[in-house]
Design an enzyme around this catalytic site. Structure first.
Site, mmCIF file in Angstrom:
data_model
loop_
_atom_site.group_PDB
_atom_site.id
_atom_site.type_symbol
_atom_site.label_atom_id
_atom_site.label_comp_id
_atom_site.label_asym_id
_atom_site.label_seq_id
_atom_site.Cartn_x
_atom_site.Cartn_y
_atom_site.Cartn_z
ATOM 1 N N GLU A 342 0.915 -1.160 0.337
ATOM 2 C CA GLU A 342 0.461 -0.280 0.974
ATOM 3 C C GLU A 342 1.298 1.150 0.067
ATOM 4 O OE1 GLU A 342 -2.364 -0.575 -1.163
ATOM 5 O OE2 GLU A 342 -3.474 -2.330 -0.015
ATOM 6 N N TYR A 416 -1.816 -7.460 -11.730
ATOM 7 C CA TYR A 416 -0.480 -7.323 -10.577
ATOM 8 C C TYR A 416 0.297 -8.564 -10.468
ATOM 9 C CZ TYR A 416 -4.604 -5.566 -7.732
ATOM 10 O OH TYR A 416 -5.187 -4.913 -7.624
#
Length: 561
Positions: A342, A416
């Site tokens: 994050e 991803y």
């Protein structure tokens, strides 16, 4: 989730990937509707004005799960107009829209709001209007994979409230131009909570105000451009502690907001990863993008999200991803996945933001790749490459990484892990680690605090690499298959091989490392060949049986015919 998704991955390997497939950003819609177009397209009613500033002023009632407040839109007209569109979910009531003291007329269609001005707004003029609204926002059933508010309680029985809206849309809880292409230059976020609770939002806390009804208003100011899905609130009885990091741009404040019962373990847990992460990512990507606003980790009742300067953290103070290693190499159990992933989005996603969610691979591929760079910073280049290779078992190669444009639709969840392996492959093609590092830093310097397209990224990397890598990007981003290196013996009995690429992208001609297969104990004699779609030949040494490709560092298939 940036947990980004921005995040994610599940309790068991198989569950991890089924969870991803059902996340809010990865749900597939084959047929697009008028509502999708209203949300995803930059129509003239959206491009006619450029947002420069918001002031979101919102009161949250935990018991009723109800919000009431306003948002000020400050904008510059890009053309003459008398009507514009902003966005707000239709389950929320619009009480009035004020412009220069007058109430404006409006109509609603799905989650779009069309505002009529009595007089023409002239090109170049700077104006503002304020939307007053209220209602019960969408409540997330499985955050962060489906979006909305989270109303829950701590183990002490106190309210614990948060929001996560990537994919679903910021307009699910506050009125705004809900399109990634238009970021405000700055923003004030004023959140009022019952006394005894605090709100932590993006940016710096400027002031608090005690209100007459027993509420307290927390005024946070964001001094950098911010995307609407990054705007957040976090309400709880938080404990706070802080630190500083001596970074590339001076002192960076580090602030941590956690539940009081977790204060003791939060300090050492955050200390073990945050500063090493910042040191690593500043080396690879450049200065942390938001020094004035600082860096915050905020404990949340959901797994995580990359809210700008206010990273949501819910990994339960574990290493790995909820205690699991998504790479299945063991390397991912040495650090906290949510902190690293994050926070990586501060550079890719928050600093560099895709204009259209169809290009969300720009956020997720680079950020997932950053996990491997973090491993490399800690344990060396081979360990980082091993971690990235370990991600391949989760790649589905189902649909392209780039989604359809203008309908608010992302591409495959492979953005991803396949995206990460594509970038590692590009690094191997360029074959110059310092040049690669400067490319990553240059991306953040060139496109920082801006919104971009896939073409912007590819054009920049081509220029800095000194090579047209467009067919390589096309193969991995726009098609589901990965390139296959076909190798076979030449006819005629000679010790000669012929080889070519079998790929979908037009003109695919990616260089690749190979070595001769023989009895030589030195297995590091790699060299480059440059296959194309046409057969080429290679004479083998007498001791060689054939060639093998470096499939560790190039995400390709090989086929010996």
């Amino acid at each position: 989730m940036r947990i980004r998704l921005r995040f994610f991955l599940p309790l068991l390997t198989c569950l991890i990937y089924s969870t991803i497939a059902h996340s809010q950003l990865l749900n597939r819609t084959e047929l697009f509707t008028r509502a999708d177009t209203l949300r995803g397209m930059l129509s003239p009613l959206r491009t006619c004005y450029n947002i420069s500033y918001y002031h979101l002023d919102l009161k949250v009632d935990p018991g009723k799960k109800y919000i009431v407040g306003s948002n000020k839109f400050r904008f510059t007209a890009t053309t003459d107009f008398r009507k514009l569109q902003f966005d707000l979910f239709n389950n929320l009531n619009i009480e009035k829209i004020l412009f220069k003291g007058n109430v404006l007329k409006y109509t609603r269609e799905y989650n779009a709001v069309f505002v009529d001005f009595e007089d023409t707004i002239k090109k170049g003029s700077s104006e503002e209007f304020t939307v007053y609204y209220s209602g019960k926002p969408v409540v997330a059933k499985n955050p962060p994979w489906d979006g909305g508010f989270i109303f829950t309680k701590t183990s002490k029985g106190k309210p614990w409230i948060a929001v996560s809206c990537q994919g679903l849309g910021a307009s699910s809880w506050w009125p705004n131009k809900d399109h990634q292409s238009d970021e405000v230059d700055s923003m004030m976020i004023s959140i009022s909570t019952p006394s005894g609770l605090a709100d932590i939002s993006n940016g710096r806390l400027r002031s608090t105000e005690k209100l007459d009804d027993g509420y307290v208003r927390y005024n946070w100011f964001v001094s950098y451009p911010i995307n609407n899905y990054n705007v957040t609130l976090n309400i709880a009885d938080f404990s706070h502690f802080s630190d500083e990091y001596e970074g590339e741009s001076g002192k960076l404040t580090l602030d941590y907001y956690v539940l009081p019962e977790n204060l003791k373990k939060a300090g050492p847990h955050f200390a073990s990863d945050v500063k090493p992460m910042l040191q690593c990512f500043e080396r690879w990507f450049g200065s942390y993008p938001f020094y004035r606003d600082g860096y915050k980790l905020i404990e949340t009742p959901y797994l995580g999200m990359e809210h700008q300067s206010a990273v949501a953290y819910g990994n339960r103070y574990q290493k790995g991803y909820l205690g699991k290693d998504l790479s299945e190499t063991g390397l991912g159990l040495k650090w906290d996945y949510i902190i690293i992933h994050e926070s990586g989005h501060e550079w890719f996603g928050n600093n560099i933001t895709s204009k259209d969610i169809a290009d969300m691979w720009i956020h997720e591929a680079f950020t997932t790749y950053s996990e491997g760079l973090f491993v490399e910073c800690k344990e060396g280049k081979e360990a980082g490459a091993k971690y990235i290779r370990g991600q391949r078992s989760a790649i589905l190669n189902d649909i392209p990484l780039i989604g359809p444009y203008d309908v608010n639709k992302e591409g495959s969840g492979d953005m991803y892990f396949k995206g990460s392996n594509m970038l590692h492959t590009l690094r191997s093609v360029i074959n110059d680690d310092e040049k690669w590092r400067l490319i990553l830093k240059g991306l953040n310097k060139t496109f920082g605090l801006k919104t971009v397209t896939t073409a912007d990224i590819i054009t920049y990397i081509n220029k800095e690499a000194g090579r047209d890598l467009t067919p390589v990007f096309d193969q991995y981003l726009r098609f589901t298959s990965i390139p296959t290196l076909e190798i076979k013996k030449a006819r005629g009995g000679k010790n000669t091989l012929i080889y070519r690429w079998k790929a979908t992208a037009t003109g695919f001609n990616m260089p690749v490392k190979v070595r001769f297969t023989d009895n030589n104990k030195d297995k590091n004699n790699w060299f480059f060949i440059e296959p194309s779609g046409n057969w080429q030949s290679l004479d083998l040494p007498l001791s060689a049986h054939g060639i093998e490709a470096d499939t560790d560092n190039f995400y390709i298939n090989t086929n010996l015919l």
